[in-house]
Design a protein around this motif. Structure first.
Motif, mmCIF file in Angstrom:
data_model
loop_
_atom_site.group_PDB
_atom_site.id
_atom_site.type_symbol
_atom_site.label_atom_id
_atom_site.label_comp_id
_atom_site.label_asym_id
_atom_site.label_seq_id
_atom_site.Cartn_x
_atom_site.Cartn_y
_atom_site.Cartn_z
ATOM 1 N N GLN A 180 29.854 -62.224 -24.886
ATOM 2 C CA GLN A 180 29.524 -63.886 -25.251
ATOM 3 C C GLN A 180 28.086 -63.884 -25.186
ATOM 4 N N CYS A 181 27.819 -65.004 -26.423
ATOM 5 C CA CYS A 181 26.381 -65.276 -26.397
ATOM 6 C C CYS A 181 26.544 -66.998 -26.623
ATOM 7 N N TYR A 182 25.763 -67.601 -25.854
ATOM 8 C CA TYR A 182 25.551 -69.158 -25.794
ATOM 9 C C TYR A 182 24.183 -69.462 -26.203
ATOM 10 N N TYR A 183 23.886 -70.613 -26.835
ATOM 11 C CA TYR A 183 22.840 -71.006 -27.133
ATOM 12 C C TYR A 183 22.690 -72.629 -26.371
ATOM 13 N N VAL A 184 21.826 -72.657 -25.167
ATOM 14 C CA VAL A 184 22.073 -73.693 -24.172
ATOM 15 C C VAL A 184 20.793 -74.519 -23.805
ATOM 16 N N THR A 185 20.925 -75.371 -23.199
ATOM 17 C CA THR A 185 19.835 -76.428 -22.863
ATOM 18 C C THR A 185 19.331 -75.852 -21.562
ATOM 19 N N GLY A 186 18.238 -76.413 -21.112
ATOM 20 C CA GLY A 186 17.846 -76.097 -19.798
ATOM 21 C C GLY A 186 16.646 -75.214 -19.614
ATOM 22 N N ASP A 187 16.794 -74.500 -18.501
ATOM 23 C CA ASP A 187 15.503 -73.239 -18.282
ATOM 24 C C ASP A 187 15.787 -72.220 -19.143
ATOM 25 N N TRP A 188 16.941 -71.817 -19.834
ATOM 26 C CA TRP A 188 17.245 -70.851 -20.482
ATOM 27 C C TRP A 188 17.496 -71.158 -21.865
ATOM 28 N N ASP A 189 17.281 -70.489 -23.013
ATOM 29 C CA ASP A 189 17.541 -70.740 -24.413
ATOM 30 C C ASP A 189 18.978 -69.977 -24.527
ATOM 31 N N PHE A 190 19.328 -68.916 -24.056
ATOM 32 C CA PHE A 190 20.300 -68.248 -24.420
ATOM 33 C C PHE A 190 21.033 -67.692 -23.085
ATOM 34 N N VAL A 191 22.397 -67.559 -22.786
ATOM 35 C CA VAL A 191 23.082 -67.002 -21.866
ATOM 36 C C VAL A 191 24.005 -66.264 -22.463
ATOM 37 N N LEU A 192 24.029 -64.991 -21.862
ATOM 38 C CA LEU A 192 24.657 -63.539 -22.627
ATOM 39 C C LEU A 192 25.762 -63.255 -21.387
ATOM 40 N N ILE A 193 26.939 -62.797 -21.698
ATOM 41 C CA ILE A 193 27.822 -62.137 -20.946
ATOM 42 C C ILE A 193 27.842 -60.667 -21.439
ATOM 43 N N LEU A 194 27.455 -59.777 -20.706
ATOM 44 C CA LEU A 194 27.529 -58.368 -21.184
ATOM 45 C C LEU A 194 28.620 -57.496 -20.516
ATOM 46 N N ALA A 195 29.061 -56.380 -21.025
ATOM 47 C CA ALA A 195 30.049 -55.418 -20.541
ATOM 48 C C ALA A 195 29.331 -54.178 -20.698
ATOM 49 N N VAL A 196 29.090 -53.544 -19.528
ATOM 50 C CA VAL A 196 28.296 -52.191 -19.417
ATOM 51 C C VAL A 196 29.025 -51.305 -18.814
ATOM 52 N N THR A 197 28.765 -49.829 -18.672
ATOM 53 C CA THR A 197 29.212 -48.877 -18.144
ATOM 54 C C THR A 197 28.791 -48.687 -16.683
ATOM 55 N N ASN A 198 27.236 -48.901 -16.654
ATOM 56 C CA ASN A 198 26.475 -48.631 -15.466
ATOM 57 C C ASN A 198 25.237 -49.292 -15.526
ATOM 58 N N MET A 199 24.336 -49.239 -14.411
ATOM 59 C CA MET A 199 23.379 -50.051 -14.533
ATOM 60 C C MET A 199 22.335 -49.387 -15.489
#
Length: 160
Positions: free
Chosen positions: A98-117
């Motif tokens: 998921q990728c959101y263009y947002v207001t506030g302190d951040w310009d984008f908020v991303l939700i990522l799915a990953v296998t590990n760090m």
């Protein structure tokens, strides 16, 4: 969105959110419409962009993606061409769920799915460090996915 949704449309959408594999005859029986009427309405809802796609929800850990990462991204510049280029990089990455263009302190908020760090670390280089337009980013590692999904409260569901 071209048309106004009536109660039949909303009932169909609510049913499909629960199980998109329901046959049209079963959908019709549940909302008191003929199969032909269901077919016409679903076709219109898709053409109007109300139904974007039919999909399946997969348990991420079952296919090797047990870790969910939420990232706040601040852009270096608000220039529209640079923001668009940054957005295109995010949208082209399969791990960005998921990728959101947002207001506030951040310009984008991303939700990522990953296998590990280690996987996430490699993605930070690809998505953030190689970009000319990422000033900073902040990572939140989900300890547990408490609620996920994209179902909307329609079709008679109580809103709180």
């Amino acid at each position: 969105m071209g048309s106004t949704l009536d109660s039949f449309d909303l009932q169909l959408l609510a049913q499909l959110q629960e199980d998109a594999r329901l046959p049209q005859a079963e959908l019709g029986a549940r909302v008191n419409l003929s199969t032909a009427a269901v077919n016409r309405r679903l076709k219109r809802l898709a053409e109007d962009g109300v139904i974007r796609r039919y999909t399946v929800e997969i348990e991420p850990s079952a296919v090797g993606y047990p870790l969910t990462i939420i990232v706040g991204v601040e852009a270096e510049s608000e220039r529209i061409d640079l923001l668009d280029a940054t957005r295109r990089v995010f949208l082209s990455c399969a791990e960005v769920q998921q990728c959101y263009y947002v207001t506030g302190d951040w310009d984008f908020v991303l939700i990522l799915a990953v296998t590990n760090m280690e996987h996430y670390n490699a993605l930070t280089r690809q998505l953030f460090f190689r970009s000319n337009n990422v000033k900073r980013f902040k990572t939140f590692v989900a300890m547990k996915r408490e609620k996920t999904g994209l179902s909307l409260p329609i079709g008679g569901r109580k809103q709180v």
